[in-house]
Scaffold this active site. Structure first.
Site, mmCIF file in Angstrom:
data_model
loop_
_atom_site.group_PDB
_atom_site.id
_atom_site.type_symbol
_atom_site.label_atom_id
_atom_site.label_comp_id
_atom_site.label_asym_id
_atom_site.label_seq_id
_atom_site.Cartn_x
_atom_site.Cartn_y
_atom_site.Cartn_z
ATOM 1 N N LYS A 24 0.847 -1.182 0.000
ATOM 2 C CA LYS A 24 0.000 0.000 0.000
ATOM 3 C C LYS A 24 0.886 1.237 0.000
ATOM 4 O O LYS A 24 2.034 1.111 0.443
ATOM 5 C CB LYS A 24 -0.952 0.021 1.201
ATOM 6 C CG LYS A 24 -0.362 -0.316 2.560
ATOM 7 C CD LYS A 24 0.714 0.500 3.186
ATOM 8 C CE LYS A 24 0.533 1.968 3.372
ATOM 9 N NZ LYS A 24 1.760 2.585 4.027
ATOM 10 N N TYR A 63 -4.716 4.047 6.366
ATOM 11 C CA TYR A 63 -5.138 3.361 7.600
ATOM 12 C C TYR A 63 -6.302 4.099 8.256
ATOM 13 O O TYR A 63 -7.242 3.477 8.753
ATOM 14 C CB TYR A 63 -3.969 3.226 8.579
ATOM 15 C CG TYR A 63 -2.885 2.307 8.069
ATOM 16 C CD1 TYR A 63 -3.150 0.954 7.853
ATOM 17 C CD2 TYR A 63 -1.619 2.772 7.773
ATOM 18 C CE1 TYR A 63 -2.173 0.100 7.371
ATOM 19 C CE2 TYR A 63 -0.634 1.926 7.291
ATOM 20 C CZ TYR A 63 -0.922 0.593 7.085
ATOM 21 O OH TYR A 63 0.050 -0.251 6.597
#
Ligand code: NAD
Length: 360
Positions: A132, A216
């Site tokens: 990511k 996140y």
């Protein structure tokens, strides 16, 4: 993925397994018990987290490396007993197509390089794990997904948290509507980054906190509601303009979800913070930390405690992804999941630029 794709060496037919008395031959025909992973990019995350985790995995092992730094190749070769034939650089990487030891290429480079290496790995016929944020743009993510489809390989994003039972526990609360509908989420993820000349501060390399820690904070909101946001309004800021010249140090963004739930999210390279609070119609849930490598834990208004222990999030992630590849089942966080986040990230940057609420 068909079972035969995982049979090692080549020209011997299945009949030989049945009839040959030669146990060595038979052994070469067994499906692989572990898939061989080649890490591309041997920086912090590969060195400190993924390679150590690959010493714990049951379905995967560190089979190869791809690096632009010859001295790193020497160190890794000795430390992890990697044969020369499984060591590549960025130029000869495509020859990995001819290497049966490598089943999966794991791209752990700065985000702007993800697209190139995912596409090259797919063209080499290898399954791909990609760190990511998936890529700096929706167009990149779509090209990566297409390359994997076209070459009939699978693509997983390194969303380690989605493999963590502590994160799965709060996802389940939304699914079961244990406390009714979600009304409000507050989600934060950040750390103090003291570096001043790293790709995380470079726009061209895909830096900026939004793609890095921001995903996140965003995943906290998406996973806690189980929904995809329909609009966002965002504000970027920095307290260190001499370092964050090209990209944001801090991003705050507010999301609206189809059910009416709202989320207030913060992410920063200047503040240590990591928590999630979900307020439902009839209760609440809190996680702190919400996206650590370990120790993610939480509690709920009815007294339920979330506190599962796992030996290594990254080992669990790679084991589960390799098990899915071997079984031909769905990956937990495929390319499409990476794309969902980047779609929101793009909308967030658009909102910062225009100062307006952006529909997603
Ligand atoms: P890093 O800077 O420590 O390592 C990057 C690697 O890429 C280095 O080996 C570097 O030599 C190589 N590289 C090749 N070309 C480069 C270039 N032009 N500029 C800079 N580096 C170049 O970064 P990292 O922290 O290991 O991050 C790598 C990837 O892993 C990123 O996508 C990051 O978001 C991701 N990551 C994920 C997690 C997680 O928890 N899932 C944690 C950390 C990093």
């Amino acid at each position: 993925m068909k079972r035969r794709d995982f049979l090692s060496t080549t020209a011997i037919t299945g009949a030989a397994t049945l009839f040959s008395a030669n146990s060595l031959l038979a052994a070469t025909l067994r499906p692989k018990e572990k898939l061989g992973i080649a890490l591309v990019g041997l920086g912090y995350y590969s060195t400190d987290l993924l390679a150590p985790a690959l010493q714990l995995t049951e379905k995967a092992y560190l089979a190869g490396i791809v690096t632009g730094t010859p001295s790193k190749a020497e160190t890794w070769k000795k430390k992890y007993n990697i044969p020369d034939k499984n060591i590549y650089n960025y130029q000869n990487f495509d020859q990995i197509a001819n290497n049966p030891d490598i089943d999966v290429v794991y791209v752990v480079l700065p985000p702007s390089m993800h697209r190139e290496f995912v596409v090259r790995a797919a063209k080499a016929g290898k399954h791909v794990f990609c760190e990511k944020p998936m890529a700096p743009s929706v167009a990149d993510c779509e090209a990566m997904i297409k390359a994997c489809k076209d070459n009939k390989v699978k693509l997983a994003i390194g969303y380690r948290c989605q493999h963590d039972p502590n994160i799965q526990a709060y996802m389940q609360v939304a699914k079961e509507q244990k406390f009714g509908k979600v009304k409000m989420v507050t989600s934060a993820a950040g750390y103090f980054d003291g570096r001043s000349n790293h790709w995380k501060q470079s726009k061209a390399l895909g830096g900026g906190v939004m793609g890095d820690m921001g995903v996140y904070a965003l995943q906290g909101a998406r996973l806690a509601t189980g929904e995809e946001p329909i609009s966002v309004i965002a504000q970027a800021s920095t307290t260190r303009p001499e370092i964050y010249k090209e990209v944001e140090e801090t991003m705050m963004f507010m999301l609206e979800f189809p059910s009416g739930a709202r989320a207030s999210c913060q992410t920063s390279f200047g503040i240590n913070m990591n928590y999630l609070q979900v307020n439902y119609e009839k209760g609440w849930l809190k996680m702190e930390p919400q996206s650590g490598y370990n120790g993610n834990r939480g509690s709920m208004s009815d007294g339920t405690i979330i506190n599962f222990t796992i030996k290594s999030q990254q080992a669990k992630q790679m084991d589960e992804d390799c098990a899915a590849l071997m079984a031909g089942t769905d990956l937990l966080a495929p390319g499409e999941e990476g794309l969902r986040d980047i779609r929101v990230v793009e909308a967030i940057y658009k909102s910062v630029k225009t100062g307006q609420l952006v529909k997603i």
